[in-house]
Motif scaffolding. Sequence first.
Motif, PDB file in Angstrom:
ATOM      1  N   THR A 100       0.624  -1.173  -0.063  1.00  0.00           N
ATOM      2  CA  THR A 100      -0.057   0.046   0.106  1.00  0.00           C
ATOM      3  C   THR A 100       0.889   1.303   0.108  1.00  0.00           C
ATOM      4  N   GLY A 101       2.153   1.051   0.414  1.00  0.00           N
ATOM      5  CA  GLY A 101       2.796   2.211   0.428  1.00  0.00           C
ATOM      6  C   GLY A 101       2.615   3.305   1.742  1.00  0.00           C
ATOM      7  N   GLU A 102       1.734   2.814   2.586  1.00  0.00           N
ATOM      8  CA  GLU A 102       1.596   3.375   3.806  1.00  0.00           C
ATOM      9  C   GLU A 102       2.676   3.353   4.876  1.00  0.00           C
ATOM     10  N   PRO A 103       2.919   4.409   5.686  1.00  0.00           N
ATOM     11  CA  PRO A 103       3.786   4.304   6.739  1.00  0.00           C
ATOM     12  C   PRO A 103       3.811   3.690   7.893  1.00  0.00           C
ATOM     13  N   ILE A 104       4.490   2.802   8.369  1.00  0.00           N
ATOM     14  CA  ILE A 104       4.517   1.956   9.422  1.00  0.00           C
ATOM     15  C   ILE A 104       5.430   2.588  10.538  1.00  0.00           C
ATOM     16  N   TYR A 105       4.944   2.740  11.710  1.00  0.00           N
ATOM     17  CA  TYR A 105       5.771   3.304  12.711  1.00  0.00           C
ATOM     18  C   TYR A 105       6.108   2.189  13.812  1.00  0.00           C
ATOM     19  N   ASN A 106       7.256   2.319  14.517  1.00  0.00           N
ATOM     20  CA  ASN A 106       7.539   1.500  15.370  1.00  0.00           C
ATOM     21  C   ASN A 106       8.702   1.789  16.363  1.00  0.00           C
ATOM     22  N   TRP A 107       8.089   1.959  17.617  1.00  0.00           N
ATOM     23  CA  TRP A 107       8.549   2.826  18.425  1.00  0.00           C
ATOM     24  C   TRP A 107       9.647   1.943  19.674  1.00  0.00           C
ATOM     25  N   GLN A 108       9.620   0.668  19.373  1.00  0.00           N
ATOM     26  CA  GLN A 108      10.056  -0.273  20.317  1.00  0.00           C
ATOM     27  C   GLN A 108      11.363  -0.045  20.829  1.00  0.00           C
ATOM     28  N   TYR A 109      12.390   0.229  19.725  1.00  0.00           N
ATOM     29  CA  TYR A 109      13.707   0.001  20.106  1.00  0.00           C
ATOM     30  C   TYR A 109      14.188   1.349  20.800  1.00  0.00           C
ATOM     31  N   ILE A 110      13.309   2.524  20.111  1.00  0.00           N
ATOM     32  CA  ILE A 110      13.594   3.745  21.082  1.00  0.00           C
ATOM     33  C   ILE A 110      12.776   3.646  22.394  1.00  0.00           C
ATOM     34  N   ASP A 111      11.930   3.030  22.518  1.00  0.00           N
ATOM     35  CA  ASP A 111      11.481   2.889  23.902  1.00  0.00           C
ATOM     36  C   ASP A 111      12.208   2.413  25.009  1.00  0.00           C
ATOM     37  N   ARG A 112      12.739   1.057  24.416  1.00  0.00           N
ATOM     38  CA  ARG A 112      13.918   0.215  25.047  1.00  0.00           C
ATOM     39  C   ARG A 112      14.918   1.209  25.743  1.00  0.00           C
ATOM     40  N   LEU A 113      15.556   2.174  24.722  1.00  0.00           N
ATOM     41  CA  LEU A 113      16.833   3.018  25.036  1.00  0.00           C
ATOM     42  C   LEU A 113      16.392   3.850  25.855  1.00  0.00           C
ATOM     43  N   TYR A 114      15.287   4.711  25.560  1.00  0.00           N
ATOM     44  CA  TYR A 114      14.729   5.856  26.532  1.00  0.00           C
ATOM     45  C   TYR A 114      14.508   5.333  27.953  1.00  0.00           C
ATOM     46  N   ASP A 115      13.835   4.397  28.027  1.00  0.00           N
ATOM     47  CA  ASP A 115      13.465   3.957  29.112  1.00  0.00           C
ATOM     48  C   ASP A 115      14.857   3.678  30.225  1.00  0.00           C
ATOM     49  N   PHE A 116      15.794   3.067  29.580  1.00  0.00           N
ATOM     50  CA  PHE A 116      17.094   2.728  30.241  1.00  0.00           C
ATOM     51  C   PHE A 116      17.581   3.888  30.534  1.00  0.00           C
ATOM     52  N   LEU A 117      17.797   5.252  29.715  1.00  0.00           N
ATOM     53  CA  LEU A 117      18.205   6.508  30.023  1.00  0.00           C
ATOM     54  C   LEU A 117      17.660   7.209  31.074  1.00  0.00           C
ATOM     55  N   LEU A 118      16.192   7.064  31.354  1.00  0.00           N
ATOM     56  CA  LEU A 118      15.603   7.812  32.091  1.00  0.00           C
ATOM     57  C   LEU A 118      15.664   7.120  33.466  1.00  0.00           C
ATOM     58  N   SER A 119      15.927   5.809  33.498  1.00  0.00           N
ATOM     59  CA  SER A 119      16.230   4.872  34.734  1.00  0.00           C
ATOM     60  C   SER A 119      17.309   5.237  35.456  1.00  0.00           C
ATOM     61  N   ILE A 120      18.435   5.677  34.899  1.00  0.00           N
ATOM     62  CA  ILE A 120      19.631   6.186  35.388  1.00  0.00           C
ATOM     63  C   ILE A 120      20.003   7.728  35.400  1.00  0.00           C
ATOM     64  N   LYS A 121      18.662   8.484  35.164  1.00  0.00           N
ATOM     65  CA  LYS A 121      18.596   9.716  35.630  1.00  0.00           C
ATOM     66  C   LYS A 121      19.315  10.701  34.444  1.00  0.00           C
ATOM     67  N   ILE A 122      19.318  10.364  33.311  1.00  0.00           N
ATOM     68  CA  ILE A 122      19.821  10.943  32.253  1.00  0.00           C
ATOM     69  C   ILE A 122      18.952  11.093  31.156  1.00  0.00           C
ATOM     70  N   ARG A 123      18.614  12.464  30.574  1.00  0.00           N
ATOM     71  CA  ARG A 123      17.676  12.737  29.747  1.00  0.00           C
ATOM     72  C   ARG A 123      18.083  12.905  28.399  1.00  0.00           C
ATOM     73  N   PRO A 124      17.319  12.374  27.049  1.00  0.00           N
ATOM     74  CA  PRO A 124      17.816  12.541  25.900  1.00  0.00           C
ATOM     75  C   PRO A 124      17.864  13.813  25.308  1.00  0.00           C
ATOM     76  N   PHE A 125      18.831  14.278  24.597  1.00  0.00           N
ATOM     77  CA  PHE A 125      19.148  15.644  23.690  1.00  0.00           C
ATOM     78  C   PHE A 125      18.919  15.084  22.443  1.00  0.00           C
ATOM     79  N   VAL A 126      17.572  15.226  21.915  1.00  0.00           N
ATOM     80  CA  VAL A 126      17.051  14.377  20.958  1.00  0.00           C
ATOM     81  C   VAL A 126      17.742  15.035  19.641  1.00  0.00           C
ATOM     82  N   GLU A 127      18.430  14.328  18.888  1.00  0.00           N
ATOM     83  CA  GLU A 127      18.768  14.488  17.618  1.00  0.00           C
ATOM     84  C   GLU A 127      18.002  13.765  16.495  1.00  0.00           C
ATOM     85  N   PHE A 128      17.304  14.841  15.661  1.00  0.00           N
ATOM     86  CA  PHE A 128      16.410  14.002  14.455  1.00  0.00           C
ATOM     87  C   PHE A 128      17.618  13.808  13.439  1.00  0.00           C
ATOM     88  N   GLY A 129      17.540  12.476  13.081  1.00  0.00           N
ATOM     89  CA  GLY A 129      18.395  12.015  12.057  1.00  0.00           C
ATOM     90  C   GLY A 129      18.856  10.638  12.433  1.00  0.00           C
TER      91      GLY A 129
END
Length: 525
Positions: A100-129
């Motif tokens: 169909t060519g329709e977009p598919i979003y998948n946040w699971q890897y990002i969630d795993r990474l960001y959950d870990f970062l926040l668990s050790i009290k460091i926040r993401p400085f998000v770079e889009f790229g």
Amino acid sequence: MMRSNTTAKIGIAMLCLLFSGISYAQQLQKRTISINVNSVKGNKSTVFNECIGAGRANEGLRADWQQQLAMLQKDVNFKYIRFHGLLHDDMRVYTEDKKTGEPIYNWQYIDRLYDFLLSIKIRPFVEFGFMPADLASGTKTIFWWKGNVTKPKSYDRWNALITNLVQHWKERYGEEEVSKWYFEVWNEPDLKGFFDGTQEDYFELYANTVKSVKSVSAAYRVGGPATSATKWVADFLTYCDKNKVPVDFVSTHDYGTTSVLDEFGTKKQQLKSVRDTIAKDVKTVRNLINQSAFKAAELHFTEWNTSPSSRDPIHDTYQNAAYILHVLKKASSDANSMSYWTFTDIFEEAGPGQTPFHGGFGLINLQDIKKPSYYAYQFLNQLGGTELKNMDESSYACKSKDGLQFLVWDYTHPHKNYSYNQDYFNTAQPAVAKNLVQLRASAVANGSYALEVYKVGYQQNDPYTLYLEMGKPTQITKAQEAKLKQAAAGKATVKQTVKVVNGKFNYDVQLNENEIVFMTLKKIR
């Protein structure tokens, strides 16, 4: 052999001076640091640990990467972390349905990474790229891991990706949490290697991305242009003013060498001869912001280091640690953060490092061995929160409830037989004596104190020199690894009890070239 020969030479020099009737200490240039405990400058700058860099998002899913970051957090307590590749295909964030060519979003890897970062009290400085392949307008890539550096083929789909991702973060972590993050658009778009487009193309990308982020919450902080060598800043601010595009912060990069990009670590690097080049660049950018329509914008140097090559031996040396302190002290008054690139040698832009010490950017090598630069950051963090007035430009004097802390260093640019970093720092560089530091503190509460002194310099928390003495083995044995870790264990060179009488604490210590001395004075009774 090298260790004993060096010691012998120093000993002979001292004996010659003694026989001539002149003490070794008398020959050193005296450097007096005078402080009054009641003379306060203000709160200690936190520019040094606001943000730290890492290679790419996918590396952050590795157990060793996470273990090293957790260790670093205990010793330095960084507030934010920034890395490339958040949208790269190895994070599987965006694909398109083949039928169909329709977009598919998948946040699971990002969630795993960001959950870990926040668990050790460091926040993401998000770079889009960089650009997901299915969304890319072309196939041009950079690095061993092939980050796509082309524009989106559709801004409607790019905007929908950014909006949905930021909305997901809002739902997962809450409005209050995400409002504390930073959102940076792309990385070094001024370099064709990083962005296959023009300045105008980047401005279009920035404007679309800002609009998408702020459609989720106007409170979210977005900025750029994330350029190399402080380029495009004035043009960026002018464009945003003219087109009414928000700028919450300005970000850019700077390195201490003449080169700005060394993708595979093949270029010869050379330190700039101007000692304060990075601090001067920080001030220049701050002045550009102050003269613009965005005077309230923060300034973040989201990358900086001695060299932009991940194969530059200077990064492993004790000289690098002194350089770090020199830059941070000089730049702290003009930047909101100075993000050192990077915290670990688990970094694969040119592919995995092939030897234990290969000139990687990290504060920690692949075997969890702390480099001298690690201790520059640890010592800064161990300084008390109140800085005392101090006329010496290469030191800090601070106090806390526990007592007093002093951090003193020398930064000396290579001056003998220096050509290129890859040549000069590939061999051991013994340090010569530079100063007799005379610490003079007054208005200190009388009593007994525990004094501890720590040093970083030649053969002091200096595993790289020991590695060179081992013959630079391509692979190290368990025994060699243990020996290198012991050489970088951060143990005190002095531990003793001293008494303060009449409110005065005096202490003299020899300081060699590019050496760091950290002292703590803790009241025990």
